[in-house]
Write an enzyme that holds these catalytic residues in place. Structure first.
Site, PDB file in Angstrom:
ATOM      1  CE  LYS A 248      -3.421  -1.540  -1.753  1.00  0.00           C
ATOM      2  NZ  LYS A 248      -3.192  -2.948  -1.450  1.00  0.00           N
ATOM      3  NE  ARG A 268      -8.001  -6.261   5.273  1.00  0.00           N
ATOM      4  CZ  ARG A 268      -8.058  -5.567   4.159  1.00  0.00           C
ATOM      5  NH1 ARG A 268      -6.986  -5.017   3.656  1.00  0.00           N
ATOM      6  NH2 ARG A 268      -9.179  -5.402   3.528  1.00  0.00           N
ATOM      7  CE  LYS A 421      -8.643  -0.589  -1.840  1.00  0.00           C
ATOM      8  NZ  LYS A 421      -8.949  -1.846  -1.275  1.00  0.00           N
TER       9      LYS A 421
HETATM   10  P1  AMP Z   1      -6.571  -3.474   0.023  1.00  0.00           P
HETATM   11  O1  AMP Z   1      -6.148  -4.774   0.605  1.00  0.00           O
HETATM   12  O2  AMP Z   1      -6.492  -3.454  -1.478  1.00  0.00           O
HETATM   13  O3  AMP Z   1      -7.878  -2.969   0.576  1.00  0.00           O
HETATM   14  O4  AMP Z   1      -5.507  -2.357   0.459  1.00  0.00           O
HETATM   15  C1  AMP Z   1      -5.256  -2.064   1.801  1.00  0.00           C
HETATM   16  C2  AMP Z   1      -4.100  -2.903   2.304  1.00  0.00           C
HETATM   17  O5  AMP Z   1      -2.876  -2.504   1.693  1.00  0.00           O
HETATM   18  C3  AMP Z   1      -3.812  -2.726   3.767  1.00  0.00           C
HETATM   19  O6  AMP Z   1      -4.683  -3.498   4.565  1.00  0.00           O
HETATM   20  C4  AMP Z   1      -2.363  -3.212   3.872  1.00  0.00           C
HETATM   21  O7  AMP Z   1      -2.386  -4.610   4.082  1.00  0.00           O
HETATM   22  C5  AMP Z   1      -1.807  -2.954   2.493  1.00  0.00           C
HETATM   23  N1  AMP Z   1      -0.711  -1.961   2.465  1.00  0.00           N
HETATM   24  C6  AMP Z   1       0.412  -2.103   1.732  1.00  0.00           C
HETATM   25  N2  AMP Z   1       1.211  -1.054   1.864  1.00  0.00           N
HETATM   26  C7  AMP Z   1       0.614  -0.196   2.717  1.00  0.00           C
HETATM   27  C8  AMP Z   1       0.944   1.099   3.245  1.00  0.00           C
HETATM   28  N3  AMP Z   1       2.066   1.722   2.914  1.00  0.00           N
HETATM   29  N4  AMP Z   1       0.072   1.681   4.105  1.00  0.00           N
HETATM   30  C9  AMP Z   1      -1.095   1.064   4.439  1.00  0.00           C
HETATM   31  N5  AMP Z   1      -1.469  -0.155   3.967  1.00  0.00           N
HETATM   32  C10 AMP Z   1      -0.628  -0.779   3.113  1.00  0.00           C
END
Ligand code: AMP
Length: 560
Positions: A248, A268, A421
């Site tokens: 991530k 996004r 996540k």
């Molecule tokens: P969060 O912002 O904590 O909701 O986590 C989701 C976000 O992680 C996504 O919108 C992406 O911007 C980010 N992200 C980073 N690495 C990845 C990955 N390998 N696959 C999907 N999303 C990722």
């Protein structure tokens, strides 16, 4: 359609607070709007002429509107300014002055929705020399044809302050109601193409069948797939039998659209950031083989040594309007690609992830550390997964994203079955409420946000701003109203909208990350703080202090 019909609808909308009633009013109008005008009417209903995702603005200042009112009514600028001061709303000013003028003149041409929309679009396109004059003409032409009520709404729309309370949800419900289509289908069409104008037209002309066909468009943003948070890796194993783990990356979501040589980059939040990232555009041109495609990924800012930098720093590139080239050199980025939505003539969203991954691999020429496929692993067992997780954190990434290799790509939804996540949770902090701003609208009488303070010896220093999280906690007895009741007697200073409180109320706060920040006097800023509970069992002197935050900050860095 006469613009009067729209203005009367605005009046009806103004007269009710009920969302249900508002949706009915909008539905009634949409039903009787001819299909060749419904896109315009739907956009105008929410006070815009461009789709939701567009950052184009009409771009007219109050000063120019004042001049246009003068031109159309013959009233002096001084008089208009005087009138304006009485209400603070140039819409009302135009309405009153046109009312007076109408008593002296004969009836004029009818104002149509078409003319309003045309002139407003034209306004937005004006730039350079002579543009002010042209804008003046465009506005006064509308005002000269307007009835008083119409003038009010024309002006408010021009100034992008319609204020009739038509949010996205109301338009969605109204479209469903007017054309007897399922609300969920309207919503999912919006996830692919965030443009209710187009959606209303499609619902009217082709019903549910047409809406289901609305897909992502190259060059226009859409609501990207999102991840759900789970406590740990075990959950990922329990949920998905065909599991892929990926780093991530802690950066910025980036949606790459390509058509020939033309490249668009969206975030996004549907923002178009193509101009701010010429370096990524160049990488895409050189290293993506498809003529037409849409690819999903994450861009990370890098230090000189190639380590990821906090998102906060990278975000300065998003906001940058000048010296873009210079900043590209100062904050280089790494692009990690992880999904494909469209590739050479076909949408790939209905394919399972393992097939999308194969297509993606064929499209991309990887350059390690610069432009690459996101690092992933199909783990044999939990031990191997844990090792991969530790490695990701050690490399400075945020954690892992677990993905179901059998899942399709669903825009805009936290697909239970899609992405999860996993990242280390930070320990909650007990902080003191030291300030805030009064709320407006629904939050009138309470607060818009609250300033959190940590203890530094005998002082309390700001370290973050709490915006939300209270409403959801209504079940637990602590509402914003309750907080307002206990905070109001503690107000020690008020400056316009800003308030300072005697530091007495302690609350427990969860957050995503601790960042260094010159913005707050403590030198730290909490990212996304959330209210957990009131600590009535503790007092301000028990608040977490600067040393504790320093330790947590260092631990967090060690984890990464
Ligand atoms: P969060 O912002 O904590 O909701 O986590 C989701 C976000 O992680 C996504 O919108 C992406 O911007 C980010 N992200 C980073 N690495 C990845 C990955 N390998 N696959 C999907 N999303 C990722």
């Amino acid at each position: 359609m006469q613009y009067r019909t729209l203005a009367e609808t605005y009046e009806e909308l103004n007269a009710t607070m009920s969302k249900l009633a508002k949706a009915e009013i909008v539905a009634k109008l949409l039903k009787k709007t001819p299909s060749d005008e419904i896109e315009k009417v739907t956009l105008l209903l929410s006070g815009r002429i461009f789709p939701e995702w567009s950052d184009q603005k009409i771009g007219v200042a109050e000063k120019l509107v004042i001049k246009a009112i003068a031109k159309a009514t013959g009233s002096s600028v001084d008089n208009i300014v005087k009138e304006f001061k009485k209400t603070g709303d140039l819409g009302f000013t135009a309405e009153n002055l046109i009312e007076k003028k109408k008593q002296l003149t004969l009836d004029q041409l009818d104002l149509t929705v078409k003319l309003v929309f045309e002139n407003l679009t034209n306004l937005a396109q004006q730039e350079g020399s002579g543009s002010q004059e042209k804008k003046l003409d465009l506005i006064s032409e509308l005002l000269s044809a307007a009835e008083p009520l119409e003038a009010r709404y024309v002006i408010r729309t021009i100034l992008e302050q319609l204020r009739v309370g038509v949010a996205k949800g109301i338009i969605r419900d109204a479209i469903a109601q007017a054309f007897e289509v399922d609300k969920k289908i309207v919503e999912s069409a919006w996830q692919s193409t965030p443009n209710y104008g187009l959606i209303a037209k499609t619902a009217k002309t082709d019903g549910e069948k047409g809406l289901k066909k609305i897909g992502v468009v190259i060059g226009e943003p859409f609501q990207v797939a999102l991840a759900e948070k789970v406590p740990d890796l075990k959950d990922a194993f329990e949920k998905f039998s065909n599991l892929l783990l990926e780093y991530k990356y802690d950066g910025m979501r980036i949606l790459i659209h390509k058509k020939g040589d033309k490249v668009w980059l969206f975030t996004r939040n549907l923002e178009d950031i193509t101009k701010q990232f010429p370096d990524i555009v160049e990488l895409v041109r050189k290293n993506i083989k498809a003529d037409k495609c849409i690819i999903d990924g994450e861009a990370v800012g890098l230090t000189e040594k190639g380590k990821p930098i906090p998102f906060q720093k990278l975000s300065t590139r998003i906001k940058r309007k000048y010296d873009i080239e210079k900043q590209s050199a100062e904050i280089p980025v790494q692009v990690n690609l992880f999904d494909v939505i469209y590739a050479d003539g076909k949408f790939t969203t209905e394919l399972p992830l393992h097939e999308r991954k194969k297509i993606l691999a064929k499209l991309v020429t990887s350059h390690k550390g610069k432009f690459q496929i996101a690092k992933g692993l199909i783990p044999k067992d939990l031990a191997e997964a844990q090792k991969f997780y530790d490695e990701a954190l050690k490399m400075g990434h945020e954690g892992l994203i677990a993905k179901n290799l059998d899942a399709v790509y669903v825009p805009g939804r936290k697909v239970a079955g899609g992405w999860l996540k996993i990242k280390p949770t930070m320990e909650n902090l007990d902080l003191v409420i030291i300030g805030g701003v009064w709320g407006t609208g629904k939050r009138a009488g309470t607060f818009g946000s609250l300033i959190l303070g940590l203890r530094n010896k005998h002082l309390f220093q700001a370290c973050g701003k709490l915006g939300t999280g209270l409403k959801e906690k209504e079940g637990s007895g602590v509402t914003l109203q309750h907080l307002a009741k206990i905070l109001k007697p503690l107000v020690i200073e008020e400056n316009n909208n800003e308030i300072k409180f005697k530091p007495e109320i302690l609350i427990e706060v969860a957050y995503e990350e601790i960042q260094k920040s010159p913005q707050y006097e403590s030198g730290f800023a909490l990212r996304f703080p959330r209210f957990i509970r009131l600590r009535e069992d503790k007092s301000a002197k028990d608040a977490d202090d600067i040393n504790r935050i320093n330790v947590l900050y260092k631990q967090q860095k060690g984890k990464r």
